[in-house]
Scaffold this motif. Sequence first.
Motif, PDB file in Angstrom:
ATOM      1  N   UNK A 141       0.894  -1.367  -0.077  1.00 40.68           N
ATOM      2  CA  UNK A 141      -0.020   0.220  -0.129  1.00 40.68           C
ATOM      3  C   UNK A 141       0.836   1.337  -0.152  1.00 40.68           C
ATOM      4  N   UNK A 142       1.923   1.237   0.936  1.00 43.66           N
ATOM      5  CA  UNK A 142       2.900   2.561   0.763  1.00 43.66           C
ATOM      6  C   UNK A 142       3.711   3.032  -0.390  1.00 43.66           C
ATOM      7  N   UNK A 143       4.102   1.515  -1.279  1.00 44.41           N
ATOM      8  CA  UNK A 143       4.459   1.518  -2.520  1.00 44.41           C
ATOM      9  C   UNK A 143       3.382   2.495  -3.025  1.00 44.41           C
ATOM     10  N   UNK A 144       2.592   1.737  -3.568  1.00 40.89           N
ATOM     11  CA  UNK A 144       1.455   2.299  -4.464  1.00 40.89           C
ATOM     12  C   UNK A 144       1.230   3.529  -4.136  1.00 40.89           C
ATOM     13  N   UNK A 145       1.104   4.305  -3.015  1.00 42.99           N
ATOM     14  CA  UNK A 145       0.623   5.167  -2.759  1.00 42.99           C
ATOM     15  C   UNK A 145       1.833   6.120  -2.888  1.00 42.99           C
ATOM     16  N   UNK A 146       2.767   5.775  -3.081  1.00 35.55           N
ATOM     17  CA  UNK A 146       3.640   6.577  -3.525  1.00 35.55           C
ATOM     18  C   UNK A 146       4.310   7.059  -4.688  1.00 35.55           C
ATOM     19  N   UNK A 147       3.951   5.764  -5.754  1.00 35.30           N
ATOM     20  CA  UNK A 147       4.047   5.448  -7.087  1.00 35.30           C
ATOM     21  C   UNK A 147       2.633   6.196  -7.774  1.00 35.30           C
ATOM     22  N   UNK A 184       8.391   6.475   4.333  1.00 31.03           N
ATOM     23  CA  UNK A 184       6.900   6.525   4.326  1.00 31.03           C
ATOM     24  C   UNK A 184       5.887   6.916   3.475  1.00 31.03           C
ATOM     25  N   UNK A 185       4.701   6.832   3.489  1.00 26.02           N
ATOM     26  CA  UNK A 185       4.234   7.566   2.029  1.00 26.02           C
ATOM     27  C   UNK A 185       3.549   8.395   2.500  1.00 26.02           C
ATOM     28  N   UNK A 186       4.121   9.532   3.848  1.00 24.99           N
ATOM     29  CA  UNK A 186       3.486  10.358   4.147  1.00 24.99           C
ATOM     30  C   UNK A 186       4.482  11.677   3.590  1.00 24.99           C
ATOM     31  N   UNK A 187       3.956  12.941   3.399  1.00 25.76           N
ATOM     32  CA  UNK A 187       4.131  13.759   3.094  1.00 25.76           C
ATOM     33  C   UNK A 187       4.709  13.480   1.155  1.00 25.76           C
ATOM     34  N   UNK A 188       4.435  12.446   0.696  1.00 26.68           N
ATOM     35  CA  UNK A 188       4.504  12.278  -0.174  1.00 26.68           C
ATOM     36  C   UNK A 188       4.056  13.489  -1.338  1.00 26.68           C
ATOM     37  N   UNK A 189       3.321  14.812  -1.458  1.00 28.94           N
ATOM     38  CA  UNK A 189       3.427  15.506  -2.260  1.00 28.94           C
ATOM     39  C   UNK A 189       4.829  16.306  -2.347  1.00 28.94           C
ATOM     40  N   UNK A 190       5.507  16.561  -1.068  1.00 30.03           N
ATOM     41  CA  UNK A 190       6.527  17.418  -0.974  1.00 30.03           C
ATOM     42  C   UNK A 190       7.506  16.739  -0.810  1.00 30.03           C
ATOM     43  N   UNK A 191       7.696  15.733  -0.733  1.00 33.90           N
ATOM     44  CA  UNK A 191       8.807  15.192  -1.600  1.00 33.90           C
ATOM     45  C   UNK A 191       8.983  14.843  -3.120  1.00 33.90           C
ATOM     46  N   UNK A 192       7.736  14.538  -3.540  1.00 41.53           N
ATOM     47  CA  UNK A 192       7.756  14.451  -4.882  1.00 41.53           C
ATOM     48  C   UNK A 192       8.254  15.527  -5.742  1.00 41.53           C
ATOM     49  N   UNK A 193       7.957  17.019  -5.018  1.00 40.91           N
ATOM     50  CA  UNK A 193       8.068  17.822  -5.684  1.00 40.91           C
ATOM     51  C   UNK A 193       9.426  18.328  -5.922  1.00 40.91           C
TER      52      UNK A 193
END
Length: 223
Positions: A141-147, A184-193
Amino acid sequence: MLLSAVGVVTALFGLIAVAVFSPILSLRTVVVDGTNRIDPAEIQAAVEIYTGTPLALLDFDAITEELSVFPLIRSYVTEIVPPDTLLVHVVEREPIGSVQVDGVFRLVDPAGITIQESAENIEGVPVISVGGADTSSPAFAAVTEVLLSLPADVGGQVVSATATTKDDVSFVLSGVGQRVVWGSASDSARKAALLARLISLTDAGRAGEFDVSAPSNGIFRPS
């Protein structure tokens, strides 16, 4: 006067009954759209068993049961188009990656539903490894959320993604194999940017590792 009113009501109900049960308003044509991997003719055949049924009396629970045999259908919407047509608008499951099980590559969607199987690695999607766990695990679930959080141009470069827990997601980009430590998948939007910014500042031909596990302090470590 009362008899006249009763007569009007009776005539009205009669007209409605004729309209509902008339063969003119019965199902004759099934049109399917939105399919890519599913053959629309197979969906048409599944629904066409109700040909001849008045449109107003179609059993949509039964149609749902007929379409439940298609695992690639994520959802669908029906639309009646008088006098004789039923439109079926299909939304297919979209692949997120492939997982290898007993030597077989399974193309799966974010819910872990298998879309197709192949003896060979499936090109165009990342290979997902979650340390032997299955697709119902927190790691998957964490991997898919990140992708799903990645911009399209970055997501299209991911060739593999791994996690053993929900807190240690990482993946590898195409080219020279630059690795990304995500956490972790938390803060994924910030990490992606942050990752997109680091990639833009880094030579694509330079091997190394991006670390965005702390979204306020990303770094690239050359290898």
